[in-house]
Design a protein around this motif. Sequence first.
Motif, short mmCIF file in Angstrom:
data_model
loop_
_atom_site.label_atom_id
_atom_site.label_comp_id
_atom_site.label_asym_id
_atom_site.label_seq_id
_atom_site.Cartn_x
_atom_site.Cartn_y
_atom_site.Cartn_z
N ARG A 21 0.81 -1.22 0.00
CA ARG A 21 0.00 0.00 0.00
C ARG A 21 0.84 1.26 0.00
NH1 ARG A 21 -4.07 0.05 4.65
NH2 ARG A 21 -2.45 -1.07 5.78
N PHE A 22 2.15 1.12 -0.18
CA PHE A 22 2.97 2.33 -0.22
C PHE A 22 2.81 3.00 -1.58
CE2 PHE A 22 7.02 4.57 -1.03
CZ PHE A 22 6.88 5.52 -0.04
N ARG A 23 2.37 4.23 -1.57
CA ARG A 23 2.15 5.00 -2.80
C ARG A 23 2.86 6.35 -2.73
NH1 ARG A 23 0.59 0.63 -3.51
NH2 ARG A 23 -1.37 -0.11 -4.43
N GLY A 24 3.98 6.37 -2.05
CA GLY A 24 4.70 7.62 -1.92
C GLY A 24 4.15 8.55 -0.87
N GLN A 25 3.38 8.02 0.09
CA GLN A 25 2.84 8.88 1.14
C GLN A 25 3.98 9.58 1.90
OE1 GLN A 25 2.31 5.56 0.73
NE2 GLN A 25 0.33 4.90 1.57
N ALA A 26 3.69 10.78 2.36
CA ALA A 26 4.67 11.51 3.16
C ALA A 26 5.02 10.70 4.41
CB ALA A 26 4.12 12.87 3.56
N VAL A 27 6.24 10.89 4.90
CA VAL A 27 6.67 10.12 6.07
C VAL A 27 5.78 10.38 7.27
CG1 VAL A 27 8.32 11.83 6.91
CG2 VAL A 27 8.73 9.39 7.35
N ASP A 28 5.18 11.58 7.35
CA ASP A 28 4.32 11.93 8.48
C ASP A 28 2.83 11.88 8.12
OD1 ASP A 28 4.36 14.10 6.81
OD2 ASP A 28 4.67 15.59 8.41
N ALA A 29 2.46 11.15 7.08
CA ALA A 29 1.05 11.03 6.70
C ALA A 29 0.25 10.39 7.82
CB ALA A 29 0.93 10.21 5.42
N PRO A 30 -1.04 10.75 7.97
CA PRO A 30 -1.86 10.18 9.04
C PRO A 30 -1.95 8.66 8.95
CG PRO A 30 -2.95 12.07 8.03
CD PRO A 30 -1.76 11.75 7.17
N GLU A 31 -1.99 8.03 10.09
CA GLU A 31 -2.02 6.57 10.16
C GLU A 31 -3.34 6.00 9.63
OE1 GLU A 31 -0.27 4.52 13.68
OE2 GLU A 31 -2.35 3.94 14.07
N SER A 32 -3.23 4.92 8.88
CA SER A 32 -4.41 4.24 8.36
C SER A 32 -5.19 3.59 9.50
CB SER A 32 -3.98 3.17 7.36
OG SER A 32 -5.07 2.43 6.89
N PRO A 33 -6.53 3.63 9.50
CA PRO A 33 -7.33 3.06 10.61
C PRO A 33 -7.06 1.59 10.87
CG PRO A 33 -8.69 4.49 9.26
CD PRO A 33 -7.39 4.35 8.52
N ASP A 34 -6.81 0.80 9.84
CA ASP A 34 -6.55 -0.62 10.06
C ASP A 34 -5.21 -0.83 10.76
OD1 ASP A 34 -5.81 0.26 7.25
OD2 ASP A 34 -4.64 -1.57 7.41
N VAL A 35 -4.24 0.03 10.48
CA VAL A 35 -2.96 -0.02 11.19
C VAL A 35 -3.18 0.28 12.67
CG1 VAL A 35 -0.72 1.11 11.42
CG2 VAL A 35 -1.60 0.55 9.16
N THR A 36 -4.03 1.26 12.95
CA THR A 36 -4.33 1.61 14.34
C THR A 36 -4.98 0.44 15.07
OG1 THR A 36 -4.65 3.92 13.72
CG2 THR A 36 -5.58 3.23 15.82
N ALA A 37 -5.96 -0.20 14.42
CA ALA A 37 -6.69 -1.30 15.06
C ALA A 37 -5.77 -2.49 15.35
CB ALA A 37 -7.85 -1.72 14.18
N PHE A 38 -4.95 -2.85 14.37
CA PHE A 38 -4.04 -3.98 14.58
C PHE A 38 -3.03 -3.67 15.68
CE2 PHE A 38 0.13 -5.87 13.72
CZ PHE A 38 -0.18 -7.22 13.73
N SER A 39 -2.44 -2.49 15.64
CA SER A 39 -1.41 -2.13 16.61
C SER A 39 -1.97 -2.05 18.02
CB SER A 39 -0.75 -0.81 16.21
OG SER A 39 -0.14 -0.92 14.94
N ALA A 40 -3.21 -1.56 18.16
CA ALA A 40 -3.84 -1.48 19.47
C ALA A 40 -4.06 -2.88 20.05
CB ALA A 40 -5.16 -0.72 19.39
#
Length: 267
Positions: free
Chosen positions: A171-190
């Motif tokens: 899913r890397f599409r050149g997003q900025a290094v400080d781009a907002p976190e994807s919701p699924d990343v938040t759910a998994f990490s939590a």
Amino acid sequence: MTALPSLFISHGSPMLAITRTPARDFLVELGSTLERPRAILVVSAHWETVTPMVNAVSRNETIHDFGGFPRALFALQYPAPGDPPLARRVADLLTSAGFPTGIDTTRGLDHGAWVPLLLAYPAADIPVLQLSVQSHRGASYALAVGRALAPLRNEGVLILGSGSFTHDLRRFRGQAVDAPESPDVTAFSAWMDESIMASDWSALADYRARAPHACDEHPTEEHLLPLFTAIGAADTGDAGVMARRVHHSTEHAILRMDAYEFYPASQ
């Protein structure tokens, strides 16, 4: 020397070596927060083998195992010494625990090892060894490998699992290094953090079935397995394992850069 904790760190992109981010700042300070180890054993996601392998060289080559990055990254070197006698000790511990282990006398350090160490221990004056991962064996196997290595923590060896808390590079599409976190990343990490802090190792070992979006965040397992080896390395078999999250941040919206310290609950 007191027993060292075992660590899991997220190394992210090789650009971590030259890009100012919260995760890089954390690693720059990491070495000063720990008692100086006599040696470092890095379990890196970027060395996958069928059975465990440990490298044994007099001086580590810096492996630039990537492409398409700035020339400045390829100029970086981390010529840390090796420790062949310690490599034999690692192999003996694992073999005695039922994991026949080979010794590689030519391999140096891939970027999963040298990039974080360049930041944490820039002098490259501590002996470094690297241990491979067995992605096809899964989390329970990686935990057991870590448990076999636990005696090394009392011998001045820092066991460092180097991977990534999330690692869906599709899913890397050149997003900025400080781009907002994807919701699924938040759910998994939590879910992962809650399970780690609760010391629910059985749930964690079954993370692919239980954690939300697990197979999305880790299409393949190699970048999370060093976490399990780090957990196992703190398990002395009596008092259990305690965890402390020492860093969390996100890069490019999809890469969680979390880091944890593990130690026996009795320590």
